[in-house]
Structures are given as C-alpha cells and as structure tokens.
Design a protein around this motif. Structure first.
Motif, PDB file in Angstrom:
ATOM      1  N   ALA A  56       0.841  -1.199   0.000  1.00 47.51           N
ATOM      2  CA  ALA A  56       0.000   0.000   0.000  1.00 47.51           C
ATOM      3  C   ALA A  56       0.877   1.250   0.000  1.00 47.51           C
ATOM      4  N   GLU A  57       1.929   1.226   0.783  1.00 47.54           N
ATOM      5  CA  GLU A  57       2.848   2.364   0.877  1.00 47.54           C
ATOM      6  C   GLU A  57       3.480   2.652  -0.485  1.00 47.54           C
ATOM      7  N   THR A  58       3.957   1.603  -1.172  1.00 44.13           N
ATOM      8  CA  THR A  58       4.583   1.808  -2.482  1.00 44.13           C
ATOM      9  C   THR A  58       3.592   2.352  -3.495  1.00 44.13           C
ATOM     10  N   LEU A  59       2.298   2.071  -3.272  1.00 48.71           N
ATOM     11  CA  LEU A  59       1.298   2.571  -4.206  1.00 48.71           C
ATOM     12  C   LEU A  59       0.826   3.974  -3.827  1.00 48.71           C
ATOM     13  N   GLY A  60       1.504   4.587  -2.869  1.00 46.95           N
ATOM     14  CA  GLY A  60       1.197   5.983  -2.572  1.00 46.95           C
ATOM     15  C   GLY A  60       0.244   6.209  -1.427  1.00 46.95           C
ATOM     16  N   VAL A  61      -0.042   5.176  -0.649  1.00 47.77           N
ATOM     17  CA  VAL A  61      -0.903   5.389   0.519  1.00 47.77           C
ATOM     18  C   VAL A  61      -0.016   5.729   1.712  1.00 47.77           C
ATOM     19  N   ARG A  62      -0.357   6.815   2.394  1.00 53.02           N
ATOM     20  CA  ARG A  62       0.438   7.123   3.588  1.00 53.02           C
ATOM     21  C   ARG A  62      -0.132   6.311   4.756  1.00 53.02           C
ATOM     22  N   THR A  63       0.492   5.136   5.006  1.00 54.13           N
ATOM     23  CA  THR A  63      -0.128   4.201   5.951  1.00 54.13           C
ATOM     24  C   THR A  63      -0.185   4.765   7.369  1.00 54.13           C
ATOM     25  N   SER A  64       0.758   5.637   7.719  1.00 55.43           N
ATOM     26  CA  SER A  64       0.720   6.138   9.092  1.00 55.43           C
ATOM     27  C   SER A  64      -0.544   6.966   9.317  1.00 55.43           C
ATOM     28  N   TRP A  65      -0.996   7.654   8.255  1.00 53.12           N
ATOM     29  CA  TRP A  65      -2.260   8.389   8.393  1.00 53.12           C
ATOM     30  C   TRP A  65      -3.441   7.442   8.498  1.00 53.12           C
ATOM     31  N   VAL A  66      -3.353   6.362   7.728  1.00 54.85           N
ATOM     32  CA  VAL A  66      -4.442   5.385   7.790  1.00 54.85           C
ATOM     33  C   VAL A  66      -4.537   4.827   9.207  1.00 54.85           C
ATOM     34  N   TYR A  67      -3.380   4.519   9.785  1.00 56.41           N
ATOM     35  CA  TYR A  67      -3.383   4.001  11.156  1.00 56.41           C
ATOM     36  C   TYR A  67      -3.965   5.014  12.133  1.00 56.41           C
ATOM     37  N   MET A  68      -3.549   6.258  11.953  1.00 55.64           N
ATOM     38  CA  MET A  68      -4.041   7.292  12.856  1.00 55.64           C
ATOM     39  C   MET A  68      -5.564   7.400  12.760  1.00 55.64           C
ATOM     40  N   ALA A  69      -6.054   7.438  11.523  1.00 60.94           N
ATOM     41  CA  ALA A  69      -7.497   7.555  11.331  1.00 60.94           C
ATOM     42  C   ALA A  69      -8.211   6.342  11.922  1.00 60.94           C
ATOM     43  N   THR A  70      -7.617   5.148  11.714  1.00 65.51           N
ATOM     44  CA  THR A  70      -8.259   3.945  12.235  1.00 65.51           C
ATOM     45  C   THR A  70      -8.323   3.975  13.755  1.00 65.51           C
ATOM     46  N   PHE A  71      -7.222   4.375  14.350  1.00 65.26           N
ATOM     47  CA  PHE A  71      -7.208   4.424  15.819  1.00 65.26           C
ATOM     48  C   PHE A  71      -8.240   5.427  16.330  1.00 65.26           C
ATOM     49  N   GLY A  72      -8.306   6.569  15.646  1.00 64.06           N
ATOM     50  CA  GLY A  72      -9.297   7.574  16.027  1.00 64.06           C
ATOM     51  C   GLY A  72     -10.708   7.040  15.886  1.00 64.06           C
ATOM     52  N   LEU A  73     -10.969   6.336  14.771  1.00 64.51           N
ATOM     53  CA  LEU A  73     -12.306   5.797  14.528  1.00 64.51           C
ATOM     54  C   LEU A  73     -12.647   4.735  15.577  1.00 64.51           C
ATOM     55  N   GLY A  74     -11.691   3.836  15.817  1.00 70.36           N
ATOM     56  CA  GLY A  74     -11.919   2.805  16.830  1.00 70.36           C
ATOM     57  C   GLY A  74     -12.223   3.434  18.180  1.00 70.36           C
ATOM     58  N   SER A  75     -11.469   4.478  18.531  1.00 74.27           N
ATOM     59  CA  SER A  75     -11.700   5.160  19.804  1.00 74.27           C
ATOM     60  C   SER A  75     -13.078   5.803  19.830  1.00 74.27           C
ATOM     61  N   ALA A  76     -13.476   6.406  18.700  1.00 73.07           N
ATOM     62  CA  ALA A  76     -14.780   7.058  18.647  1.00 73.07           C
ATOM     63  C   ALA A  76     -15.895   6.036  18.870  1.00 73.07           C
ATOM     64  N   VAL A  77     -15.760   4.864  18.238  1.00 69.85           N
ATOM     65  CA  VAL A  77     -16.773   3.822  18.416  1.00 69.85           C
ATOM     66  C   VAL A  77     -16.813   3.384  19.884  1.00 69.85           C
TER      67      VAL A  77
END
Lengths: 288, 409
Positions: A175-196
């Motif tokens: 995913a990273e090589t294809l241009g996804v900034r995975t650290s942002w994805v992780y941050m968003a996921t953690f935030g979403l999980g926390s919100a739930v």
C-alpha cells in the motif's frame, strides 16, 4: 410464550451488547494488531463525557451520540500520535504502554471529577410484553449494534477510504509503495476505533454506575469477544458476539449469572483451543 | 564494635539532636502516635478517603481539647492502595517501627484478615470500623461496624410488615453477600415469610435484564438487595428502565453504607429504597449536628461524604481516646480493660457500647428510606446486639482467640 419472547430479546440484547463493547477494539486490533489495554478506560471516558455534558444541560442524545464519540475519538488520535505510533509491531510494548495509559486515565479522571458522580436515568421508558416489561432502551441497543456493523461493512466495502483501509490491512508495504500514507491510515483507524468505543461508553452510561474504575468490568468481555472472533472485524465480532452472548445469556436464564459468566469463559476457552486464530481464522476467512 | 553506615548516621543524628535541641526532642517523644491504614487510592478510595478524613478530624478535636494525658496525638497514615502486600508491610511498619499505640483501618474483609493477625502478634490494639459479615473473634480487635444480624434482623420484619411476605434476594457473589443472604433467609422464615429465590452476581456484573425478567415472573412482594459496588448500581437503574419502580419495592442492607451510592442514583431511580445501618448523616441528635457541622467546617474544600463507615471511624478514635484517659495510660491491656467494662458512649450515631464477650459494638440501628438522595430516617432500634458473632465467640472463655469464624446458618 411471553417468557420465550423475553428470553429471545434478552439474548439479542446480550449479543448486541458484546458487539457494541467490542467493535472499537476490533477495529483497532483487526486493522493494526495493536492491543489497546486502555479500552475499558476509553469506555469510562465516554461514560463520563455523556454524564458530565448531560448534567451541564446538553440533551442526552447529543451528549451520548455526538459528544462522547467525538471527544474520545480526538483523544484516541492524540494517544496514537504521542504513544501508539512509536510502538507498531511491538505487541508487548504497546500492551504495556496502553496499560500504563489506563492507570493514568483512572487517576486523572478521579482527580478531575472525583470518585462519585450522579448518573443519568435510562431513557425511553419500558415496554410491556404480556405480563413482562422490558426497557425500551434494549431495543435501541439492538438497533445500534446492527447499524454499527452495517456502517462498518458499507464503508469498508464501497468507499475508497474503505479500499485503502483494506489494502493497508492486507499488505502495508505494498500500500505504501502505491502511494498510501499508511501512518495516516493508522491514525485515522485508531481515532475511529476510539470514537466507536466512546459511543459504547456513552451508551452504557445510563445502564450502570459510572466511576473512574468501571473500565475493568468491561475489558474482559471485550477482549474475549475480539480474540475469539479473530482478525476480521465484522464477521469476527458478529460470530463471536452471537456465540458467546447466546451461551452466557442462555445459561444465565437457566441457572444464574455466576454460571452465565463461567459458561462464557468456558466457551471462549474451548473455542480458542480448537481455533487458536479465532473463529475467522478458520471459518469466514475471506470476510471483512 | 562495628558501625554500619545506617546505624552510624542514626546515632550521630540522634546525638546531634539531643545536644542541640533537647526541648524539641522531648516534645517529639511526648507525642502519642496512632496508625491509620485506609485505601486512599484505588477502586475503593471512595470509602477510604472519607474514613481517613474522619480519623484526622477526631485527632484534631482531641488535640484541640488539650490532647491526652497532657500529650498531643499524632496520626501516622499510610495508603495501602487496596494491595494486600502493602497492607501487611505497612501494618508491620506501624507496629514495629512507628510503635503506634493503636491502629484504625482496613476496609474490605480481605484487608482486615491480612492485618488483624499482625496486630494480634505485636499486641497493638486494632479498631475496625467497616460493616462486615461478622465472626471475628480476637480480643485485640475492637469491631464497631454493623454485622448482618444487626441490620437484617431489623429491616426484614419491618419491610415485610409494609409490603408482604414473599421475598426475592439479589446478592453480591462473595462472602459478605452469601452470609447476609443466609441471614435474610433465616429472618424471612422466622417472620413467617417465604424466600422465593436468591441470586448471586459476580462483582463485575453490569447487566441485570435476565434477573429482572425472572423477578417479574416470580412476582415477589419485595426484593432484598445485597448488591455491592458501582457495577451493581446497574440493577437499580435497569429496574427503573423495566418499569418496575413502584411495582415491587426494594430494601437493602448494603446500599449507601459509605454514603456515596445514594448520590450516584438519580432521585427517580433511588426514591423509596429502604435501608438499615448504624448511622446516617441525617440522624437527629445534638452530637450528630455538632459532628456534621464540625467536619464540614474542618474540610471546607472537600467535605467527606458521611455514612456508617466514616462516622464509625470517628467513633473508634473517640472510644480509644476515652479509654486512654480513663486508664491513664496508652498500654494495651489497660485500654482493653476499660473498654471491656461495657461502658456506653454517646456518639453521633447514638449510644454505642462494646460487648465484652465479642468486642463488637452494641449499637443503635436505624431504618431509613431514600428520598431525593437523602436518607430519611423512619425508625430507630436501640442497643442492638451483634447476635451473629455472639453465636461463635466468647472472649471471656477464650481470651487468646485469633480467628475469623465463617458463620454458617
């Protein structure tokens, strides 16, 4: 006949309860393989925000459904930036760090709000079924569990954000090589999980006593559900929640809550012996 | 003769102190030390902090009135954090290093059974101020809180008179819950009632839906609750949500013991719950009015919640002080002899005397109804005996006893 309906509703309620409790944890664990030991305290924080804002005059539904997830979500993002992101791939370290966080949160909330706080009454009144009455709130819980699972499925299945999330989950390097900034994805996921989790905390505020140390009452059930379910968020949470909820609630009705709790633990034990990767490690493997 | 660094430092420090400030040192030595061991942090600090505040307030009052035997009283307190190894460590420290003349503390039965044998061994008088399941038999311990036989015996006939004879019990799943439930069964049957069912709940149970349905099916005249802790508050909350409020009344001997639970339920949820304890903030007498005002003025920023546990801690210090005064000494045996005369003390909770056979309190018991988060006192029973512990303990026959009897009915 009435009694059968009551038992059935109670079992559904127990399943929904496990699903709601575990959903936030499942998102974080399924996506990032981080075990958030402060899960119970995230729930507690959601409960406190609900009660504090409600006592300050905010309508209950807003404090429960908007403020609690929002604040806990933002808190989750801060925690991810400050602590969790340094510990990806180090499961024991992240476990220790989040455990420390949980102690910190218990102490902090006690200092700020004290040990005693007036709770809120359960809204929605009661519902008569034959000779029995059940809280209307139970139906809301069932509805929210269904909606929560549907929403996660729709996002993961049909949106590009979901696609990126799934890609990061399956193969972060690619995913990273294809241009996804995975650290942002992780941050968003953690935030979403926390919100739930914050939402779950808000939902349980009108059901039980809210106190700084309440998290410990929920953390075991949430972890057992997630671990028994395995890696896939939706299928895992749903299958484990259904199985464990039915067994524990069925036994509770037949004998009593002590055996109900024991049955839940026993079922989880046997399942993990047979399916060490959780239910979705063997069955429903390709599901979300 | 060899000196370790520590003994050298101690000796030289002591020497310097003696030479430079003999008067201050003598004043230090003249202090009477007592120990305090309450959980000041952790899950039950909501009980421990007010208990510690009550103890400090009692000490301040004694000192203000000129101290004891012409000396000031000083409290040495530690926070055992609900950790049993810290409890035993601090207990040993209080007895051996601080050499306190009496100790006040312990909340859960587990902590009491950790420290009680330690104080027994070192002959340090120990005052336990929490309501508990009964059965301690130890001449070295003065037990002041209520036991199930004291509260249940009053509450059950009273509630059955009001509401009817069919009773359903819900109780916490540990020894306090089990023993109290057994007493409930006995008193319900003795009063011609019927106990339909007793259900036990682990302390972390938060969901009571199935039990509430079972109660609806059983249709009792009243529910007796021995539920404990914040998780179990969910029962009262879900009870109201199921529309049961006003349908079946609830009585309890565990709800509101430390004075915090009644403010955690909203008035709609809590109103009408009938409880029995040895003390309520709302007890009307001169002593209590004085105590209530005094302690609030003493802690203007964080007044403690007043319930049985905190008031009884205050009692314990006062009873100890009275014994020291009368004996003219802080010696253990002299104090115990005064207490064993069975003299009666007028305290905020009413009249309290120590039963010489069990070293438990014979005290007034109150029944109160929760109304708008306040306990509204309905009835007072005078000089109620701890009959449960009296069944198993006689300290005049066995003065060396050092046990906690599990009372079975």
């Amino acid at each position: 006949m009435d009694y059968t309906i009551i038992v059935f509703l109670e079992i559904l309620r127990a399943i929904s309860w496990l699903v709601i409790l575990a959903a936030g944890l499942a998102i974080i664990f399924g996506m990032m393989k981080v075990i958030n030991f402060a899960h119970g305290e995230f729930l507690m924080l959601g409960g406190y925000i609900t009660i504090m804002s409600h006592n300050a005059g905010v309508p209950l539904w807003i404090s429960m459904g908007v403020l609690a997830p929002l604040v806990v979500g933002v808190f989750g993002i801060i925690v991810e930036r400050l602590v969790i992101r340094h510990l990806y791939g180090r499961i024991i370290d992240s476990l220790l760090a989040t455990w420390g966080l949980s102690l910190l949160m218990i102490g902090g909330v006690t200092m700020v709000f004290g040990n005693t706080v007036q709770g809120v009454s359960t809204p929605l009144g009661s519902l008569s079924i034959g000779a029995y009455q059940v809280p209307g709130y139970n139906l809301l819980l069932i509805g929210i569990a269904v909606a929560m699972m549907m929403a996660i499925w729709l996002v993961l299945r049909f949106t590009s954000a979901g696609l990126i999330a799934r890609a990061t989950m399956q193969n972060p390097d690619m995913a990273e090589t294809l241009g996804v900034r995975t650290s942002w994805v992780y941050m968003a996921t953690f935030g979403l999980g926390s919100a739930v989790t914050g939402l779950a905390g808000g939902l349980l505020a009108p059901l039980t006593g809210v106190a700084p140390s309440m998290g410990v009452n929920f953390v075991a059930q949430s972890f057992i559900t997630v671990i028994t379910g395995g890696a896939s968020m939706i299928a895992g949470t749903l299958s484990a929640g259904t199985l464990l909820g039915t067994i524990s609630q069925g036994v509770t009705f037949a004998t009593g809550p002590v055996y109900g709790d024991a049955a839940l633990l026993l079922a989880a034990l046997i399942l993990l012996r047979l399916l060490p990767q959780g239910i979705t490690g063997r069955i429903f493997r390709k599901s979300l | 003769m060899t000196f370790s660094r520590r003994t050298f430092l101690q000796t030289s420090a002591a020497l310097t102190a003696t030479l430079s400030a003999p008067t201050i040192l003598r004043a230090q030595d003249d202090v009477i030390r007592i120990g305090g061991l309450h959980d000041l942090s952790g899950a039950i600090d909501s009980s421990g902090i007010p208990m510690n505040q009550a103890m400090q307030y009692a000490v301040a009052q004694i000192n203000e009135a000129g101290g004891l035997l012409g000396r000031q009283v000083e409290a040495v307190t530690y926070d055992p954090q609900s950790n049993m190894s810290l409890y035993s460590q601090y207990a040993t420290q209080l007895a051996l290093r601080d050499k306190v003349t009496a100790v006040f503390g312990g909340i859960t039965s587990a902590s009491r059974e950790t420290i009680r044998p330690i104080f027994h061994r070192y002959q340090t008088p120990y005052f336990y101020s929490c309501l508990y399941e009964g059965g301690v038999c130890d001449r070295n311990e003065i037990t002041l809180g209520t036991t199930p036989a004291q509260t249940v015996a009053q509450l059950i006939p009273n509630a059955m008179n009001l509401w009817g004879k069919k009773v359903y019990t819900v109780a916490a799943d540990y020894n306090y819950g089990h023993i109290t439930a057994a007493w409930i069964k006995r008193y319900v049957e003795e009063n011609g009632g019927e106990l339909i069912e007793t259900e036990f709940f682990p302390l972390d149970t938060t969901q009571f839906g199935s039990t509430i349905s079972k109660i609806q099916a059983a249709k009792p005249d009243m529910v007796m609750s021995v539920l404990v802790g914040t998780a179990h508050l969910g029962f009262y909350r879900q009870w109201v949500a199921s529309g049961m409020k006003g349908e079946i009344p609830i009585a309890s001997t565990s709800f509101g013991g430390n004075g915090t639970e009644n403010v955690m339920l909203t008035p709609e949820e809590g109103n009408g719950i009938l409880t029995a304890f040895g003390y309520y903030e709302t007890v009307e007498n001169e002593k209590n009015a004085e105590f209530r005002e005094g302690i609030k003025a003493f802690y203007p920023d964080n007044p403690p919640v007043l319930g049985e546990t905190s008031e009884v801690t205050y009692e314990a210090v006062m009873i100890w002080a009275d014994a020291v005064k009368e004996a003219g000494s802080t010696d253990r045996d002299a104090i115990l002899e005064v207490i064993e005369t069975g003299k009666s003390y007028l305290l905020p909770a009413g009249n309290v005397a120590i039963d010489p056979l069990t070293h438990h309190a014979v005290r007034d018991v109150y029944i109160a109804e929760l109304r708008d988060q306040k306990m509204d006192i309905q009835q007072k029973f005078e000089a109620v005996q701890p009959t449960d512990t009296q069944m198993v303990c006689n300290l005049q026959e066995t003065p060396d006893a050092n046990v906690h009897h599990e009372i079975s009915l």
